[in-house]
Design a protein around this motif. Sequence first.
Motif, PDB file in Angstrom:
ATOM      1  N   GLU A  48       0.838  -1.207   0.000  1.00 16.00           N
ATOM      2  CA  GLU A  48       0.000   0.000   0.000  1.00 16.00           C
ATOM      3  C   GLU A  48       0.873   1.258   0.000  1.00 16.00           C
ATOM      4  O   GLU A  48       0.548   2.246  -0.659  1.00 16.00           O
ATOM      5  N   ASN A  49       1.982   1.221   0.742  1.00 17.39           N
ATOM      6  CA  ASN A  49       2.904   2.358   0.715  1.00 17.39           C
ATOM      7  C   ASN A  49       3.495   2.553  -0.677  1.00 17.39           C
ATOM      8  O   ASN A  49       3.638   3.682  -1.151  1.00 17.39           O
ATOM      9  N   ALA A  50       3.838   1.453  -1.341  1.00 18.49           N
ATOM     10  CA  ALA A  50       4.375   1.542  -2.704  1.00 18.49           C
ATOM     11  C   ALA A  50       3.333   2.158  -3.636  1.00 18.49           C
ATOM     12  O   ALA A  50       3.662   3.011  -4.476  1.00 18.49           O
ATOM     13  N   LEU A  51       2.091   1.773  -3.470  1.00  9.68           N
ATOM     14  CA  LEU A  51       1.018   2.329  -4.294  1.00  9.68           C
ATOM     15  C   LEU A  51       0.864   3.830  -4.051  1.00  9.68           C
ATOM     16  O   LEU A  51       0.708   4.613  -4.989  1.00  9.68           O
ATOM     17  N   LYS A  52       0.905   4.239  -2.792  1.00 13.27           N
ATOM     18  CA  LYS A  52       0.796   5.672  -2.478  1.00 13.27           C
ATOM     19  C   LYS A  52       1.936   6.458  -3.114  1.00 13.27           C
ATOM     20  O   LYS A  52       1.733   7.547  -3.666  1.00 13.27           O
ATOM     21  N   LYS A  53       3.146   5.928  -3.043  1.00 12.02           N
ATOM     22  CA  LYS A  53       4.295   6.592  -3.668  1.00 12.02           C
ATOM     23  C   LYS A  53       4.122   6.657  -5.181  1.00 12.02           C
ATOM     24  O   LYS A  53       4.399   7.679  -5.811  1.00 12.02           O
ATOM     25  N   ALA A  54       3.669   5.566  -5.776  1.00  5.79           N
ATOM     26  CA  ALA A  54       3.465   5.530  -7.226  1.00  5.79           C
ATOM     27  C   ALA A  54       2.432   6.575  -7.647  1.00  5.79           C
ATOM     28  O   ALA A  54       2.631   7.311  -8.617  1.00  5.79           O
ATOM     29  N   GLU A  55       1.330   6.648  -6.909  1.00  6.72           N
ATOM     30  CA  GLU A  55       0.295   7.647  -7.213  1.00  6.72           C
ATOM     31  C   GLU A  55       0.856   9.057  -7.105  1.00  6.72           C
ATOM     32  O   GLU A  55       0.551   9.928  -7.925  1.00  6.72           O
ATOM     33  N   SER A  56       1.700   9.283  -6.115  1.00  4.28           N
ATOM     34  CA  SER A  56       2.315  10.599  -5.941  1.00  4.28           C
ATOM     35  C   SER A  56       3.207  10.952  -7.128  1.00  4.28           C
ATOM     36  O   SER A  56       3.163  12.078  -7.640  1.00  4.28           O
ATOM     37  N   TYR A  57       4.021   9.997  -7.595  1.00  4.76           N
ATOM     38  CA  TYR A  57       4.885  10.247  -8.749  1.00  4.76           C
ATOM     39  C   TYR A  57       4.063  10.551 -10.003  1.00  4.76           C
ATOM     40  O   TYR A  57       4.391  11.451 -10.773  1.00  4.76           O
ATOM     41  N   VAL A  58       2.992   9.796 -10.209  1.00  5.44           N
ATOM     42  CA  VAL A  58       2.163  10.009 -11.395  1.00  5.44           C
ATOM     43  C   VAL A  58       1.484  11.381 -11.334  1.00  5.44           C
ATOM     44  O   VAL A  58       1.458  12.123 -12.317  1.00  5.44           O
ATOM     45  N   PRO A 102      10.743  -5.543  -5.714  1.00  8.52           N
ATOM     46  CA  PRO A 102      10.082  -5.648  -7.023  1.00  8.52           C
ATOM     47  C   PRO A 102       8.604  -6.057  -6.903  1.00  8.52           C
ATOM     48  O   PRO A 102       7.759  -5.562  -7.640  1.00  8.52           O
ATOM     49  N   GLU A 103       8.302  -6.946  -5.967  1.00 10.67           N
ATOM     50  CA  GLU A 103       6.915  -7.378  -5.762  1.00 10.67           C
ATOM     51  C   GLU A 103       6.035  -6.208  -5.311  1.00 10.67           C
ATOM     52  O   GLU A 103       4.921  -6.027  -5.815  1.00 10.67           O
ATOM     53  N   GLU A 104       6.522  -5.402  -4.370  1.00 17.33           N
ATOM     54  CA  GLU A 104       5.752  -4.240  -3.895  1.00 17.33           C
ATOM     55  C   GLU A 104       5.556  -3.225  -5.018  1.00 17.33           C
ATOM     56  O   GLU A 104       4.462  -2.667  -5.189  1.00 17.33           O
ATOM     57  N   ALA A 105       6.615  -2.997  -5.785  1.00 17.58           N
ATOM     58  CA  ALA A 105       6.533  -2.042  -6.895  1.00 17.58           C
ATOM     59  C   ALA A 105       5.553  -2.523  -7.964  1.00 17.58           C
ATOM     60  O   ALA A 105       4.759  -1.727  -8.498  1.00 17.58           O
ATOM     61  N   GLN A 106       5.590  -3.814  -8.283  1.00 23.20           N
ATOM     62  CA  GLN A 106       4.672  -4.347  -9.294  1.00 23.20           C
ATOM     63  C   GLN A 106       3.227  -4.232  -8.832  1.00 23.20           C
ATOM     64  O   GLN A 106       2.337  -3.909  -9.615  1.00 23.20           O
ATOM     65  N   TYR A 107       2.983  -4.490  -7.559  1.00 23.87           N
ATOM     66  CA  TYR A 107       1.638  -4.302  -7.003  1.00 23.87           C
ATOM     67  C   TYR A 107       1.181  -2.869  -7.222  1.00 23.87           C
ATOM     68  O   TYR A 107       0.036  -2.618  -7.629  1.00 23.87           O
ATOM     69  N   ALA A 108       2.068  -1.922  -6.956  1.00 29.25           N
ATOM     70  CA  ALA A 108       1.713  -0.507  -7.112  1.00 29.25           C
ATOM     71  C   ALA A 108       1.370  -0.197  -8.572  1.00 29.25           C
ATOM     72  O   ALA A 108       0.349   0.452  -8.855  1.00 29.25           O
ATOM     73  N   ILE A 109       2.180  -0.659  -9.485  1.00 25.38           N
ATOM     74  CA  ILE A 109       1.948  -0.399 -10.912  1.00 25.38           C
ATOM     75  C   ILE A 109       0.638  -1.040 -11.359  1.00 25.38           C
ATOM     76  O   ILE A 109      -0.161  -0.428 -12.078  1.00 25.38           O
ATOM     77  N   ASP A 110       0.394  -2.264 -10.911  1.00 24.90           N
ATOM     78  CA  ASP A 110      -0.835  -2.976 -11.298  1.00 24.90           C
ATOM     79  C   ASP A 110      -2.088  -2.312 -10.761  1.00 24.90           C
ATOM     80  O   ASP A 110      -3.177  -2.513 -11.311  1.00 24.90           O
ATOM     81  N   ASN A 111      -1.963  -1.563  -9.680  1.00 26.79           N
ATOM     82  CA  ASN A 111      -3.139  -0.961  -9.045  1.00 26.79           C
ATOM     83  C   ASN A 111      -3.248   0.543  -9.230  1.00 26.79           C
ATOM     84  O   ASN A 111      -4.109   1.174  -8.610  1.00 26.79           O
ATOM     85  N   LEU A 112      -2.409   1.113 -10.055  1.00 25.53           N
ATOM     86  CA  LEU A 112      -2.523   2.545 -10.375  1.00 25.53           C
ATOM     87  C   LEU A 112      -3.831   2.766 -11.135  1.00 25.53           C
ATOM     88  O   LEU A 112      -4.207   1.965 -11.986  1.00 25.53           O
ATOM     89  N   LYS A 113      -4.448   3.875 -10.895  1.00 25.89           N
ATOM     90  CA  LYS A 113      -5.715   4.194 -11.597  1.00 25.89           C
ATOM     91  C   LYS A 113      -5.475   5.211 -12.671  1.00 25.89           C
ATOM     92  O   LYS A 113      -4.657   6.022 -12.660  1.00 25.89           O
TER      93      LYS A 113
END
Length: 186
Positions: free
Chosen positions: A141-151, A175-186
Amino acid sequence: MSDQTKGKPGFFQSCLGCLGIIVILGIIIGGCSAIFGGDDEKSSNKPEEKSQQEEQKKAEETPEEKAAAEQKAKEEAEAKAKEDSIPMEHKSALKKAESYAEVMSMSKQGIYDQLVSEHGEKFPADAAQYAIDNIEWDWKENALKKAESYVETMAMSKDAVYDQLISEHGEKFTPEEAQYAIDNLK
C-alpha cells in the motif's frame, strides 16, 4: 414620612425577600437530589463488598474458565516483562519507523536507511533492525501511495515509476511491492 419613602421597600425588607428566595431554592434543590440522587444502600461502593462479590464470581467459575483466566494472566505478565525488557532506544526506533511509514509512505529499506543514517536519525543498527523486524505495515500500500504521488506530481510513466520505486537511489521497495503498485494505479 416623606413622599420619597412611601411605596418603596426598605433595605431590611429587600434583604428578607432575597433571603427567602435563597431558602426556597435550597429546599427545592435538596428535595430533587433526595429524589433523584439514588439509594446509597443499594449501590454500595464499599471495598469489602466488592471483594466479596469478586470472590463469589471466582467460586462460580468452572475449572476450564479458571485455567483460561490463569493462562491469560500468565501471558499478559510475560508480555509485560518482554515489553519492559526492550531497550528504550529500540522502542524509539520503532515509533520513528511507524511515523515514516505512515506519514511518508516509505519502504522498509528506506526506513532502515533513514534510521541509521548519520544525516537522519542516527540510531544504532540493532535498534533500527528491531524496528524493521517489529513494524507491522502494508508495504504494498505504501508503494502504491508513492506511485500515485509520482504520477500525479511528476507525470511519470508506469515504467519510470516502477524504476523509481525499486531504485537503490530511489524508494527501495521490493520488485513485488513495486509491481503491485503499478498494477493498481488508476
